[in-house]
Design a protein around this motif. Structure first.
Motif, PDB file in Angstrom:
ATOM      1  N   PRO A  64      36.904 -36.223 -37.517  1.00  0.00           N
ATOM      2  CA  PRO A  64      36.879 -35.356 -36.330  1.00  0.00           C
ATOM      3  C   PRO A  64      36.303 -35.977 -35.068  1.00  0.00           C
ATOM      4  CG  PRO A  64      35.158 -34.725 -37.864  1.00  0.00           C
ATOM      5  CD  PRO A  64      35.973 -35.769 -38.562  1.00  0.00           C
ATOM      6  N   THR A  65      35.607 -37.117 -35.166  1.00  0.00           N
ATOM      7  CA  THR A  65      34.999 -37.659 -33.937  1.00  0.00           C
ATOM      8  C   THR A  65      35.639 -38.967 -33.479  1.00  0.00           C
ATOM      9  OG1 THR A  65      33.271 -38.801 -35.196  1.00  0.00           O
ATOM     10  CG2 THR A  65      32.751 -36.585 -34.412  1.00  0.00           C
ATOM     11  N   VAL A  66      36.757 -39.347 -34.098  1.00  0.00           N
ATOM     12  CA  VAL A  66      37.401 -40.618 -33.716  1.00  0.00           C
ATOM     13  C   VAL A  66      37.832 -40.574 -32.251  1.00  0.00           C
ATOM     14  CG1 VAL A  66      39.530 -41.944 -34.011  1.00  0.00           C
ATOM     15  CG2 VAL A  66      38.164 -41.363 -35.985  1.00  0.00           C
ATOM     16  N   GLY A  67      37.493 -41.617 -31.507  1.00  0.00           N
ATOM     17  CA  GLY A  67      37.957 -41.739 -30.122  1.00  0.00           C
ATOM     18  C   GLY A  67      37.136 -40.965 -29.106  1.00  0.00           C
ATOM     19  N   GLN A  82      39.557 -31.559 -25.705  1.00  0.00           N
ATOM     20  CA  GLN A  82      40.756 -31.362 -26.537  1.00  0.00           C
ATOM     21  C   GLN A  82      40.371 -31.274 -28.016  1.00  0.00           C
ATOM     22  OE1 GLN A  82      43.925 -34.137 -25.745  1.00  0.00           O
ATOM     23  NE2 GLN A  82      44.056 -33.559 -23.597  1.00  0.00           N
ATOM     24  N   GLN A  83      39.379 -32.085 -28.425  1.00  0.00           N
ATOM     25  CA  GLN A  83      38.986 -32.044 -29.836  1.00  0.00           C
ATOM     26  C   GLN A  83      38.320 -30.705 -30.154  1.00  0.00           C
ATOM     27  OE1 GLN A  83      40.146 -33.670 -32.001  1.00  0.00           O
ATOM     28  NE2 GLN A  83      38.800 -34.245 -33.667  1.00  0.00           N
ATOM     29  N   GLU A 110      43.885 -35.443 -38.642  1.00  0.00           N
ATOM     30  CA  GLU A 110      43.441 -36.605 -37.857  1.00  0.00           C
ATOM     31  C   GLU A 110      44.102 -36.590 -36.478  1.00  0.00           C
ATOM     32  OE1 GLU A 110      44.042 -40.228 -39.972  1.00  0.00           O
ATOM     33  OE2 GLU A 110      43.184 -41.439 -38.366  1.00  0.00           O
ATOM     34  N   ILE A 111      45.390 -36.238 -36.437  1.00  0.00           N
ATOM     35  CA  ILE A 111      46.072 -36.095 -35.141  1.00  0.00           C
ATOM     36  C   ILE A 111      46.259 -34.596 -34.925  1.00  0.00           C
ATOM     37  CG2 ILE A 111      48.158 -36.624 -33.822  1.00  0.00           C
ATOM     38  CD1 ILE A 111      48.370 -39.139 -35.679  1.00  0.00           C
ATOM     39  N   PRO A 112      45.435 -33.990 -34.065  1.00  0.00           N
ATOM     40  CA  PRO A 112      45.447 -32.521 -33.949  1.00  0.00           C
ATOM     41  C   PRO A 112      46.769 -32.002 -33.388  1.00  0.00           C
ATOM     42  CG  PRO A 112      43.501 -33.469 -32.879  1.00  0.00           C
ATOM     43  CD  PRO A 112      44.419 -34.598 -33.212  1.00  0.00           C
ATOM     44  N   PRO A 113      47.207 -30.845 -33.862  1.00  0.00           N
ATOM     45  CA  PRO A 113      48.501 -30.300 -33.444  1.00  0.00           C
ATOM     46  C   PRO A 113      48.382 -29.544 -32.126  1.00  0.00           C
ATOM     47  CG  PRO A 113      47.491 -28.870 -35.066  1.00  0.00           C
ATOM     48  CD  PRO A 113      46.527 -29.991 -34.843  1.00  0.00           C
TER      49      PRO A 113
END
Ligand code: ATP
Length: 252
Positions: free
Chosen positions: A167-170, A146-147, A89-92
């Protein structure tokens, strides 16, 4: 890496996990092959993240097993994890690196040989529409870009299984469409597990759906079956996840 195609891409049996005396995940089963895109749904606290952590080998189950392309994730974690790409959810992301530097780093972390890194980098940038931004710092890219970098790091080693947490939040509507199109494309050649709270997203990219409620699977079905019965995912979700709702008799 050449996995044995006679096995399902992922097969989980009887997964159970407790925190203290609280059973958070009860007897979860799952089997996906190439081309399956599973929407993994449930209200807050249902046990989705705990299950995904067990499926990615980041949390040991108290009982049950997970096999990735026939390899036991608990007994052979290094080998099994080669077949998994994970988008948390919070990509590294390392925002002070360029896209190329970061993806090369991710490729090496995933164990790609030096001779394969450049080819993998070029392929994944093309697939994720990042070819024009390879020299840009990740920190100055838009959230949508960034995603896509985050998705690229998850698939650069060509895993058979991709697990994506919201994957599409925000993202803005245009970027959401791009990411969904990419997931649909990836779904043709991979097995994908997609955790989302957006039911329309699941209907638009997935062919299978599982709903968790209070740690148990209360629905496991194909979206086509639901459509044939004129069943609306939002209604099903609301009914199955109401307090003390029983599993529907056709839920597996
Ligand atoms: N490390 C932990 N220690 C104790 N309890 C935990 C821990 N991790 C999760 N839980 C509890 O397990 C239950 C399931 O949590 P989990 O995060 O798996 O749910 P979720 O379906 O992913 O929820 P959300 O949609 O809000 O992310 C919750 O009651 C949560 O408080």
């Amino acid at each position: 890496m050449t996995p044995n195609n006679t096995y399902p891409v992922i097969e989980a049996d009887g997964l159970k996990r407790c925190f203290g005396r609280h059973v958070v995940v009860h007897e979860v089963n799952l089997k996906l092959g190439c081309g399956d895109v599973l929407g993994f749904l449930g209200p807050n606290g249902a046990g989705k993240s705990t299950t995904m952590r067990m499926l990615t080998g980041n949390l040991a189950p108290d009982s049950g097993s997970v096999r990735i392309c026939g390899v036991d994730l608990l007994k052979n974690p290094l080998e099994a994890k080669r077949y998994i790409g994970y988008l948390p959810e919070i990509p590294p992301l390392y925002k002070e690196l360029t896209v190329d530097e970061y993806l090369q780093f991710a490729a090496r972390l995933h164990g790609l040989a030096n001779t394969s890194v450049q080819i993998a980098l070029d392929e994944v940038k093309q697939q994720c529409e990042l070819s024009d931004v390879g020299k840009r710092l990740i920190g100055i890219l838009s959230k949508g870009y960034q995603q896509r970098v985050a998705i690229a790091q998850a698939i650069i080693h060509r895993p058979q299984l991709i697990i994506m947490d919201e994957p599409t939040v925000g993202l803005d509507p245009n970027q959401i469409q791009k990411v969904r199109a990419l997931i649909r494309e990836l779904g043709k050649t991979h097995a994908i597990i997609l955790s989302s709270h957006i039911l329309s997203e699941v209907e638009s990219v997935c062919n299978r759906v599982q709903i968790m409620h209070q740690g148990r699977l209360v629905l496991d079905d194909n979206l086509d079956n639901l459509k044939q019965r004129n069943m609306n995912l939002e209604n099903i979700f609301t009914q199955l996840t109401a307090e003390n709702a029983p599993a529907w008799e056709w839920a597996q």
